[in-house]
Design a protein around this motif. Structure first.
Motif, mmCIF file in Angstrom:
data_model
loop_
_atom_site.group_PDB
_atom_site.id
_atom_site.type_symbol
_atom_site.label_atom_id
_atom_site.label_comp_id
_atom_site.label_asym_id
_atom_site.label_seq_id
_atom_site.Cartn_x
_atom_site.Cartn_y
_atom_site.Cartn_z
ATOM 1 N N PRO A 144 -0.946 -5.062 13.448
ATOM 2 C CA PRO A 144 -0.754 -6.498 13.676
ATOM 3 C C PRO A 144 -0.563 -6.793 15.165
ATOM 4 N N GLU A 145 -1.082 -7.933 15.618
ATOM 5 C CA GLU A 145 -0.895 -8.319 17.011
ATOM 6 C C GLU A 145 0.598 -8.384 17.315
ATOM 7 N N THR A 146 1.014 -7.696 18.365
ATOM 8 C CA THR A 146 2.437 -7.514 18.661
ATOM 9 C C THR A 146 2.743 -7.874 20.110
ATOM 10 N N VAL A 147 3.882 -8.529 20.324
ATOM 11 C CA VAL A 147 4.362 -8.868 21.661
ATOM 12 C C VAL A 147 5.778 -8.334 21.799
ATOM 13 N N VAL A 148 6.071 -7.698 22.948
ATOM 14 C CA VAL A 148 7.428 -7.256 23.268
ATOM 15 C C VAL A 148 7.933 -8.156 24.396
ATOM 16 N N PRO A 149 8.661 -9.221 24.081
ATOM 17 C CA PRO A 149 9.067 -10.182 25.110
ATOM 18 C C PRO A 149 10.113 -9.599 26.061
ATOM 19 N N ALA A 150 10.112 -10.109 27.294
ATOM 20 C CA ALA A 150 11.060 -9.653 28.312
ATOM 21 C C ALA A 150 12.153 -10.676 28.584
ATOM 22 N N SER A 151 12.114 -11.778 27.868
ATOM 23 C CA SER A 151 13.141 -12.813 28.041
ATOM 24 C C SER A 151 13.141 -13.710 26.814
ATOM 25 N N LEU A 211 7.804 -9.077 18.336
ATOM 26 C CA LEU A 211 7.311 -10.180 17.518
ATOM 27 C C LEU A 211 5.889 -9.850 17.105
ATOM 28 N N GLN A 212 5.611 -9.956 15.800
ATOM 29 C CA GLN A 212 4.297 -9.611 15.267
ATOM 30 C C GLN A 212 3.722 -10.776 14.481
ATOM 31 N N ARG A 213 2.395 -10.861 14.532
ATOM 32 C CA ARG A 213 1.708 -11.866 13.720
ATOM 33 C C ARG A 213 1.992 -11.604 12.248
ATOM 34 N N PHE A 214 2.345 -12.644 11.534
ATOM 35 C CA PHE A 214 2.678 -12.530 10.118
ATOM 36 C C PHE A 214 1.412 -12.372 9.290
ATOM 37 N N LEU A 215 1.391 -11.334 8.443
ATOM 38 C CA LEU A 215 0.278 -11.099 7.515
ATOM 39 C C LEU A 215 0.780 -11.430 6.118
ATOM 40 N N PRO A 216 0.324 -12.514 5.518
ATOM 41 C CA PRO A 216 0.861 -12.919 4.212
ATOM 42 C C PRO A 216 0.652 -11.846 3.159
ATOM 43 N N ALA A 217 1.643 -11.708 2.272
ATOM 44 C CA ALA A 217 1.547 -10.767 1.165
ATOM 45 C C ALA A 217 0.853 -11.430 -0.008
ATOM 46 N N GLY A 218 0.215 -10.635 -0.816
ATOM 47 C CA GLY A 218 -0.471 -11.132 -2.006
ATOM 48 C C GLY A 218 -0.977 -9.966 -2.821
ATOM 49 N N PRO A 219 -1.679 -10.237 -3.915
ATOM 50 C CA PRO A 219 -2.245 -9.151 -4.710
ATOM 51 C C PRO A 219 -3.162 -8.283 -3.855
ATOM 52 N N ASP A 220 -2.981 -6.981 -3.944
ATOM 53 C CA ASP A 220 -3.870 -6.021 -3.291
ATOM 54 C C ASP A 220 -3.719 -5.974 -1.777
ATOM 55 N N ARG A 287 -0.867 -3.145 5.581
ATOM 56 C CA ARG A 287 -1.082 -4.432 4.917
ATOM 57 C C ARG A 287 -2.503 -4.896 5.222
ATOM 58 N N ARG A 288 -3.200 -5.324 4.184
ATOM 59 C CA ARG A 288 -4.573 -5.799 4.326
ATOM 60 C C ARG A 288 -4.563 -7.273 4.719
ATOM 61 N N ASP A 289 -5.216 -7.597 5.841
ATOM 62 C CA ASP A 289 -5.191 -8.975 6.303
ATOM 63 C C ASP A 289 -6.256 -9.815 5.605
ATOM 64 N N GLU A 290 -6.371 -11.088 6.021
ATOM 65 C CA GLU A 290 -7.280 -12.024 5.346
ATOM 66 C C GLU A 290 -8.742 -11.651 5.530
ATOM 67 N N ARG A 291 -9.041 -10.782 6.492
ATOM 68 C CA ARG A 291 -10.420 -10.327 6.703
ATOM 69 C C ARG A 291 -10.692 -8.989 6.018
ATOM 70 N N GLY A 292 -9.707 -8.453 5.299
ATOM 71 C CA GLY A 292 -9.893 -7.189 4.601
ATOM 72 C C GLY A 292 -9.610 -5.961 5.444
ATOM 73 N N VAL A 293 -9.036 -6.139 6.654
ATOM 74 C CA VAL A 293 -8.735 -5.014 7.538
ATOM 75 C C VAL A 293 -7.341 -4.481 7.221
ATOM 76 N N PHE A 294 -7.239 -3.176 7.001
ATOM 77 C CA PHE A 294 -5.941 -2.559 6.760
ATOM 78 C C PHE A 294 -5.245 -2.322 8.097
ATOM 79 N N PRO A 367 -15.497 -13.484 -4.723
ATOM 80 C CA PRO A 367 -16.770 -13.001 -4.197
ATOM 81 C C PRO A 367 -16.893 -13.155 -2.693
ATOM 82 N N ALA A 368 -16.112 -14.062 -2.101
ATOM 83 C CA ALA A 368 -16.198 -14.250 -0.653
ATOM 84 C C ALA A 368 -15.305 -13.293 0.111
ATOM 85 N N ALA A 369 -14.412 -12.577 -0.614
ATOM 86 C CA ALA A 369 -13.462 -11.688 0.063
ATOM 87 C C ALA A 369 -13.976 -10.260 0.029
ATOM 88 N N PRO A 370 -13.726 -9.492 1.095
ATOM 89 C CA PRO A 370 -14.138 -8.089 1.097
ATOM 90 C C PRO A 370 -13.321 -7.297 0.101
#
Length: 468
Positions: A144-151, A211-220, A287-294, A367-370
């Motif tokens: 997941p896209e991650t940021v380590v803030p300094a302030s 801080l990381q981009r939130f990947l919603p949970a769901g089936p599979d 976690r598998r994101d909305e594009r099907g990437v683990f 059918p539209a999802a990988p």
């Protein structure tokens, strides 16, 4: 069944004071059934696990707990355990803190214990979530896209840019002070002000905020990988699986999981282990994101609590594979096992009640999802591995049930209030199945404790999970 010389004792170490840690019981049973003399260094009494017939003795951990930055107390504790056992033993760390502490004192334990070789403080590096993010970026492992803030200002800006809500993590959660109000290893942040306030507690938390981009949970969406590796990151036994139920729901540990081979998960995990030259056991969460990437979200340098899911048809699991490797025995080539189901009865009960049902057949794919690869029909009819119940070792299950119900009676009453009848039937089914298996499997087997057990030649086979 593979040959198994059991002449070397084993010590299972768990510094996490969780009496319901079923992975520790799994390790005790896994090796104990092979005739290995198994000791455990755990909290006083060992909780329900301490009732297992396969445990030779439970030893108290370091008095007053452990400072992970100063593990000398653990060195003294393990030296004392080694003296009482009287000969070198295989050491199995069952939680992150144990794995990190052991790696720091490993040079002083080599004469007493056999353990994986982990150079350069590797367990602490991979368990550090900031370092893991850097390694994934360096080696092109999806993360997941991650940021380590300094302030605090950077934290607020990062939360806005990543898109609220955002996941906040402390990079070294094992340093969090016990009982600190509002400080958890992972928090879902809903406002930029929350992100700023959390950053301002960095000194109290003892490590950096991510801080990381939130990947919603769901089936599979939630998957995991377990593997045992010899020197150079060469796999001895490995597999990927999917969480069917988790507790807390969709955010926590595996309550029900299934062994499902997935090339993307396995390729990413094996690549990382090889690059690190990892030796020993690891547990990865994806976690598998909305594009099907683990995307890899967590690296645990020790067995996962559900490691017994990954047991092949000959009974080999990752703990046994590591034991064989560390005692200079041949580790047989794994044979099958995909499709097996793991159920942690206490957490599956809670998740089933909250979620209103047990996991059912996989829903039809959009059918539209990988769609990830689906194993064949035989894999979907896998055998069930219960975390607590075993026909040849019933007392831990009974002790867990008594402690769990006694500890959570009030919470359970509140959770069950207002749950539809179907949800209550589902919850009862979770605890009825292992009891029924016990009546079928026990026969004349005594459930009493045995101080020096003579384990059976083969463990009981669990029943199949019946879809309803």
């Amino acid at each position: 069944m593979h040959a198994f010389a059991n002449h070397v004792p084993a010590v299972v170490l768990r510094l996490d004071r969780n009496p319901f840690h079923h992975g520790t019981l799994g390790a005790v049973r896994s090796l104990g059934r092979k005739g290995v003399e198994v000791h455990a260094v755990v909290e006083a009494g060992g909780g329900p696990m301490g009732r297992s017939r396969y445990l030779r003795a439970a030893h108290a951990g370091p008095a007053g707990g452990l400072d992970p930055e100063a593990p000398e107390a653990l060195l003294d504790c393990l030296a004392g355990v080694s003296e009482r056992i009287g000969r070198p033993a295989v050491l199995v760390a069952m939680d992150d803190l144990s794995a990190i502490a052991v790696s720091r004192i490993a040079p002083m334990l080599r004469d007493r214990f056999r353990m994986p070789h982990q150079p350069d403080n590797l367990p602490a590096r991979v368990a550090d979530k900031a370092e893991l993010s850097r390694l994934c970026s360096r080696w092109d492992v999806p993360h997941p896209e991650t940021v380590v803030p300094a302030s605090g200002t950077e934290a607020a800006e990062a939360a806005r840019r990543l898109g609220l809500p955002v996941v906040a993590k402390w990079s070294r959660p094992w340093l969090l002070p016990a009982g600190a109000d509002g400080l958890r290893s992972t928090t879902l942040v809903h406002t930029t002000a929350e992100a700023r306030r959390l950053y301002e507690r960095s000194a109290e938390a003892g490590s950096r905020l991510l801080l990381q981009r939130f990947l919603p949970a769901g089936p599979d969406t939630d998957w995991f990988f377990h593997g045992a590796f010899t020197r150079g990151g060469r796999p001895l036994l490995a597999g990927s699986g999917r969480k069917e139920l988790s507790w807390p729901v969709r955010t926590g540990l595996t309550a029900v999981g299934r062994w499902l081979p997935d090339p993307a998960v396995e390729e990413a995990a094996l690549k990382l282990a090889e690059r690190l030259g990892y030796q020993g056991i690891l547990d990865l969460d994806f976690r598998r994101d909305e594009r099907g990437v683990f995307r890899l979200v967590d690296f645990n340098p020790r067995p996962g609590a559900q490691f017994r899911l990954f047991t092949d048809t000959a009974g080999l699991d990752v703990v046994q594979a590591m034991y064989l490797d560390l005692t200079d025995q041949r580790v047989p080539r794994p044979s099958g096992g995909a499709g097996r189901v793991f159920v942690a009865e206490n957490y599956a009960l809670l998740a089933a009640v909250r979620g209103r049902s047990l996991p059912r057949r996989r829903p039809a794919a959009d059918p539209a999802a990988p769609a990830p690869p689906v194993p064949g029909p035989a894999a979907e009819r896998g055998r069930v591995e219960a975390a607590w119940f075993a026909g040849d070792d019933v007392r831990p299950f009974l002790a867990m049930l008594a402690a769990f119900l006694g500890r959570g009676a009030a919470k359970g009453a509140r959770a069950l209030r207002g749950v539809p009848a179907q949800g209550r039937r589902t919850a009862r089914a979770v605890v009825r199945a292992p009891r029924q298996r016990g009546r079928e499997q026990q026969g004349g087997t005594s459930a009493g404790s045995v101080s020096r057990p003579a384990p059976p030649e083969a463990s009981a086979e669990p029943d199949e999970l019946v879809s309803r």
